[in-house]
Design a protein around this motif. Sequence first.
Motif, short mmCIF file in Angstrom:
data_model
loop_
_atom_site.label_atom_id
_atom_site.label_comp_id
_atom_site.label_asym_id
_atom_site.label_seq_id
_atom_site.Cartn_x
_atom_site.Cartn_y
_atom_site.Cartn_z
N TYR A 24 -2.57 10.73 2.09
CA TYR A 24 -1.17 10.36 1.92
C TYR A 24 -0.27 11.26 2.78
CZ TYR A 24 -2.69 7.69 -2.15
OH TYR A 24 -3.32 6.80 -2.97
N THR A 25 0.86 10.72 3.19
CA THR A 25 1.89 11.50 3.86
C THR A 25 2.85 11.96 2.77
OG1 THR A 25 1.70 10.15 5.84
CG2 THR A 25 3.73 11.43 5.59
N VAL A 26 3.14 13.25 2.73
CA VAL A 26 3.92 13.82 1.63
C VAL A 26 5.15 14.52 2.15
CG1 VAL A 26 3.87 15.51 -0.26
CG2 VAL A 26 1.83 14.13 0.22
N PRO A 33 10.56 6.56 0.59
CA PRO A 33 9.11 6.65 0.47
C PRO A 33 8.54 5.44 -0.27
CG PRO A 33 10.14 7.95 -1.24
CD PRO A 33 11.25 7.38 -0.38
N ASP A 34 7.23 5.40 -0.40
CA ASP A 34 6.55 4.33 -1.15
C ASP A 34 6.41 4.68 -2.62
OD1 ASP A 34 6.12 2.95 1.29
OD2 ASP A 34 4.35 4.18 1.66
N LEU A 35 6.54 5.96 -2.96
CA LEU A 35 6.37 6.44 -4.33
C LEU A 35 7.07 7.78 -4.48
CD1 LEU A 35 4.88 6.38 -7.15
CD2 LEU A 35 2.99 7.57 -6.01
N ALA A 73 0.84 -1.19 0.00
CA ALA A 73 0.00 0.00 0.00
C ALA A 73 0.88 1.25 0.00
CB ALA A 73 -0.91 0.00 1.22
N ILE A 74 0.55 2.19 -0.83
CA ILE A 74 1.31 3.43 -0.90
C ILE A 74 0.75 4.40 0.13
CG2 ILE A 74 1.83 5.43 -2.36
CD1 ILE A 74 1.92 3.46 -4.73
N GLN A 75 1.63 4.85 1.02
CA GLN A 75 1.25 5.81 2.06
C GLN A 75 2.10 7.08 2.00
OE1 GLN A 75 -1.35 5.56 4.19
NE2 GLN A 75 -1.88 3.72 3.08
N ARG A 76 3.43 6.89 1.80
CA ARG A 76 4.37 8.00 1.85
C ARG A 76 4.88 8.31 0.45
NH1 ARG A 76 7.96 5.17 4.35
NH2 ARG A 76 9.57 6.76 4.34
N ILE A 77 4.72 9.58 0.05
CA ILE A 77 5.07 10.00 -1.31
C ILE A 77 6.05 11.17 -1.24
CG2 ILE A 77 4.18 10.91 -3.50
CD1 ILE A 77 1.50 9.53 -2.81
N LEU A 78 7.10 11.09 -2.06
CA LEU A 78 8.06 12.19 -2.19
C LEU A 78 7.79 12.89 -3.52
CD1 LEU A 78 10.61 13.75 -1.27
CD2 LEU A 78 11.96 12.04 -2.53
#
Length: 121
Positions: A28-30, A48-50, A2-7
Amino acid sequence: MAIQRILIVDDSPTERYYLTDILVRQGYTVDTADSGEEALRKLRDDKPDLILMDVVMPGANGFQVTRAIARDPVLKEVPVIICSSKDQETDRIWGMRQGARDYLVKPVRADELLDKIAALG
């Protein structure tokens, strides 16, 4: 996964704000970086996740940073979606060859971005 943290990597404060707003509203956490070099430093500290990657930036451009991520044994599993104003088919193909999982043309539509993220997760 699951994607939660995105840069978000973009030299435009406006673009970083726009994308952050879309993503935070969806839970999302960014985190953000305003250059490719800053992105690589942040990636080593907190993977990050993405990653949403701009192409045209001072210093290392998004294609170069995406290639560096794809070649790094620790980071290569982190998917990259390029978000660029470069809208030629050759740009999209080149971005994918550098290791990007997807390519969006700016201005990014919120629904399209969220669909691409959902497809990865």
